[in-house]
Design an enzyme around this catalytic site. Structure first.
Site, PDB file in Angstrom:
ATOM      1  N   ASP A  30       0.886  -1.159   0.000  1.00 53.40           N
ATOM      2  CA  ASP A  30       0.000   0.000   0.000  1.00 53.40           C
ATOM      3  C   ASP A  30       0.926   1.212   0.000  1.00 53.40           C
ATOM      4  OD1 ASP A  30      -1.596   2.144   0.662  1.00 53.40           O
ATOM      5  OD2 ASP A  30      -2.626   1.132   2.323  1.00 53.40           O
ATOM      6  N   GLN A  51       2.755   4.213   2.864  1.00 57.59           N
ATOM      7  CA  GLN A  51       2.314   3.552   4.113  1.00 57.59           C
ATOM      8  C   GLN A  51       3.069   2.261   4.448  1.00 57.59           C
ATOM      9  OE1 GLN A  51      -2.039   3.191   5.034  1.00 57.59           O
ATOM     10  NE2 GLN A  51      -1.679   0.999   4.896  1.00 57.59           N
ATOM     11  N   LYS A 101      -7.906  -5.334   3.687  1.00 57.33           N
ATOM     12  CA  LYS A 101      -8.525  -5.068   4.999  1.00 57.33           C
ATOM     13  C   LYS A 101      -8.603  -6.308   5.880  1.00 57.33           C
ATOM     14  CE  LYS A 101      -9.281  -0.778   3.756  1.00 57.33           C
ATOM     15  NZ  LYS A 101      -8.182  -0.713   2.746  1.00 57.33           N
ATOM     16  N   TYR A 113       0.350   0.246  14.929  1.00 55.78           N
ATOM     17  CA  TYR A 113      -0.586  -0.056  13.847  1.00 55.78           C
ATOM     18  C   TYR A 113      -0.322   0.822  12.634  1.00 55.78           C
ATOM     19  CZ  TYR A 113      -4.721  -0.496  11.043  1.00 55.78           C
ATOM     20  OH  TYR A 113      -5.564  -0.701   9.984  1.00 55.78           O
ATOM     21  N   LYS A 116      -3.588  -3.060   8.153  1.00 53.45           N
ATOM     22  CA  LYS A 116      -3.515  -4.524   8.241  1.00 53.45           C
ATOM     23  C   LYS A 116      -2.584  -5.044   7.141  1.00 53.45           C
ATOM     24  CE  LYS A 116      -5.923  -6.260  11.638  1.00 53.45           C
ATOM     25  NZ  LYS A 116      -5.188  -6.934  12.712  1.00 53.45           N
ATOM     26  N   ASP A 148      -3.095  -7.285   4.835  1.00 50.63           N
ATOM     27  CA  ASP A 148      -3.716  -7.417   3.525  1.00 50.63           C
ATOM     28  C   ASP A 148      -2.996  -8.468   2.682  1.00 50.63           C
ATOM     29  OD1 ASP A 148      -5.317  -5.429   4.488  1.00 50.63           O
ATOM     30  OD2 ASP A 148      -4.251  -3.839   3.459  1.00 50.63           O
ATOM     31  N   SER A 197      -4.387 -31.827 -11.796  1.00 53.22           N
ATOM     32  CA  SER A 197      -3.428 -32.926 -12.017  1.00 53.22           C
ATOM     33  C   SER A 197      -2.690 -33.339 -10.742  1.00 53.22           C
ATOM     34  CB  SER A 197      -2.397 -32.549 -13.079  1.00 53.22           C
ATOM     35  OG  SER A 197      -3.027 -32.028 -14.203  1.00 53.22           O
TER      36      SER A 197
HETATM   37  P1  13P Z   1      -7.369 -33.277 -13.221  1.00 56.82           P
HETATM   38  O1  13P Z   1      -7.109 -34.544 -12.454  1.00 56.82           O
HETATM   39  O2  13P Z   1      -6.762 -33.289 -14.592  1.00 56.82           O
HETATM   40  O3  13P Z   1      -6.971 -32.064 -12.442  1.00 56.82           O
HETATM   41  O4  13P Z   1      -8.973 -33.188 -13.509  1.00 56.82           O
HETATM   42  C1  13P Z   1      -9.888 -33.007 -12.520  1.00 56.82           C
HETATM   43  C2  13P Z   1     -10.962 -32.114 -12.990  1.00 56.82           C
HETATM   44  O5  13P Z   1     -10.927 -31.572 -14.066  1.00 56.82           O
HETATM   45  C3  13P Z   1     -12.051 -31.850 -12.043  1.00 56.82           C
HETATM   46  O6  13P Z   1     -12.854 -30.777 -12.427  1.00 56.82           O
HETATM   47  P1  13P Z   2      -5.217  -0.632   4.923  1.00 58.89           P
HETATM   48  O1  13P Z   2      -4.426  -1.611   5.780  1.00 58.89           O
HETATM   49  O2  13P Z   2      -5.840  -1.295   3.757  1.00 58.89           O
HETATM   50  O3  13P Z   2      -4.371   0.551   4.568  1.00 58.89           O
HETATM   51  O4  13P Z   2      -6.442  -0.129   5.808  1.00 58.89           O
HETATM   52  C1  13P Z   2      -6.157   0.586   6.957  1.00 58.89           C
HETATM   53  C2  13P Z   2      -7.360   1.059   7.697  1.00 58.89           C
HETATM   54  O5  13P Z   2      -7.177   1.576   8.785  1.00 58.89           O
HETATM   55  C3  13P Z   2      -8.710   0.899   7.143  1.00 58.89           C
HETATM   56  O6  13P Z   2      -9.684   1.511   7.943  1.00 58.89           O
HETATM   57 MG    MG Z   3      -4.179   2.032   3.279  1.00 62.47          MG
HETATM   58 MG    MG Z   4      -4.862  -2.252   2.194  1.00 63.50          MG
END
Ligand code: 13P
Ligand code: 13P
Ligand code: MG
Ligand code: MG
Length: 372
Positions: free
Chosen positions: A12, A96, A134, A235, A238, A240, A249
């Site tokens: 951020d 930040q 967040k 603080y 967060k 994030d 496969s």
């Molecule tokens: P794979 O074993 O090739 O991942 O296939 C599984 C599948 O496609 C389930 O949707």
């Molecule tokens: P961010 O961690 O996404 O910057 O958010 C901080 C915050 O205080 C949101 O209210």
């Molecule tokens: Mg922020």
């Molecule tokens: Mg953020």
């Protein structure tokens, strides 16, 4: 073997407005910088710039392995450049997440979040990139457990013998800086005993089981686990978190990887990083945190990797199949909001330690009298 490293490095570096989203000018700076690096050097095989909420995301593919100085430095320099522009525009909290100023070889511990893994590219290599805003890294505990351990989520754990050996989880104790590797299903109950405490024990990697056909030391999933408050000692927003999950496969199918997000579970974060609230799976278009700076959001970008090229992204939650989860999130958001400043909407005291709440208590300290 065609080994490739995928690095998702995010920060951020300024919100627009407040903590809602990333300004398009910052995305442009990141895109232009990466384009130039790809043209003039052999550092990158490919790149994509993305955003969720106010977090700028650099997805890089390369041959340099994890924790590579040159790769981390180029991400750091781009975040610095974007920060300069954020400062010019007076974006909120410009710079930040660039908490320490001296880059000395690795971006970990400086503020940005990092999820990266090196592996041998399979004949077909589907990759899902999850990006949350967040909230904290422990918010990936529930979906990763369901994807790799819950037969009610992942049909392949029952139907496909190549999944029957299970998986190994690397879990970090964030408080004591220790880690443990545990096998599922044999240690499933012990795993859950830890990861249910999502702010303390965090899944860092998922590996194939010891006896799997896949190379056992190559991760099949990784989460960014940097703890901003431990770096800043206060603080600063967060963490994030972001996660990379490989699919198909011998691994859960793409639809099994997405399935846990059909349930809007509760996570910690939201307003001022101090509230429990529902995680809402959204399309890229709705990846902006508005109501009460949220609710916390997750986007999923789908890729096929082809000789390191990132074929994608496909906006995986841009699908009415997740409408009910979104509706559920809105209902839960409403319900939680009505608690106002009361727990369990507001986080418990221990988790408020690094916020501004202790300053309120400090102010009142001398007015407390002994109770007879
Ligand atoms: P794979 O074993 O090739 O991942 O296939 C599984 C599948 O496609 C389930 O949707
Ligand atoms: P961010 O961690 O996404 O910057 O958010 C901080 C915050 O205080 C949101 O209210
Ligand atoms: Mg922020
Ligand atoms: Mg953020």
């Amino acid at each position: 073997m065609n080994r490739i490293t995928i690095s998702l490095i995010k920060a951020d570096v300024g919100g627009y407005p407040g903590h809602v989203s990333v300004n398009p000018q910052l995305i442009k700076i990141a895109e232009e910088s990466l384009k130039e690096i790809k043209e003039v050097s052999d550092l990158l095989v490919d790149y994509k710039v993305m955003a969720v909420g106010d977090d700028l995301q650099l997805l890089l593919s390369h041959k340099k392995g994890i924790d590579n100085k040159e790769i981390h430095k180029l991400a750091w320099d781009i975040f610095k450049k974007a920060t300069n522009q954020a400062k010019k525009l007076k974006l909120y909290g410009a710079g930040q997440d660039l908490l320490k100023d001296a880059f000395s070889g690795n971006i970990r511990g400086l503020g940005p979040g990092v999820a990266e893994m090196e592996f041998s590219e399979r004949e077909s290599e589907p990759l899902i990139v999850f990006m949350m805003d967040k909230t904290e890294p422990g918010s990936f505990n529930l979906p990763l457990f369901k994807i790799f351990s819950d037969p009610f989520n992942t049909a392949g754990l029952i139907i496909d013998p190549s999944l029957h050996n299970g998986f190994r989880f690397e879990i970090i104790d964030i408080l004591n800086h220790k880690k443990i590797i545990m096998h599922s299903p044999s240690e499933m109950y012990d795993i859950l005993a830890l990861i249910g405490s999502r702010s303390r024990y965090v899944i860092k990697h998922v590996f194939p089981a010891e006896n799997s056909k896949l190379p056992k030391d190559e991760p099949v999933a990784v989460v960014s686990t940097e703890k901003l408050y431990q770096i800043a000692e206060k603080y600063v927003g967060k963490d994030d978190p972001v996660a990379l999950v490989r699919a198909q496969s011998g691994l859960p199918a793409v639809g099994e990887v997405l399935e846990p997000f059909s349930f809007s579970y509760l996570v910690a974060g939201w307003m001022r990083g101090s509230h429990n609230g529902p995680i809402m799976p959204v399309s890229f278009n709705y990846a902006k945190c508005t109501r009460f700076d949220g609710p916390p959001r997750v986007i999923a970008a789908g890729f096929q990797i082809s000789d390191g090229l990132l074929i994608g992204p496909l906006d995986l939650f841009d699908d009415p199949a997740f409408d009910l989860a979104r509706e559920q999130a809105i209902t839960i958001a409403d319900y939680m909001r009505r608690h106002g400043p009361f727990e369990p909407h507001r986080l418990p005291m221990e988790e408020m330690e690094y916020t501004t709440l202790p300053n309120v208590l400090k102010k009142l300290k001398d007015r407390f009298l002994d109770v007879e």
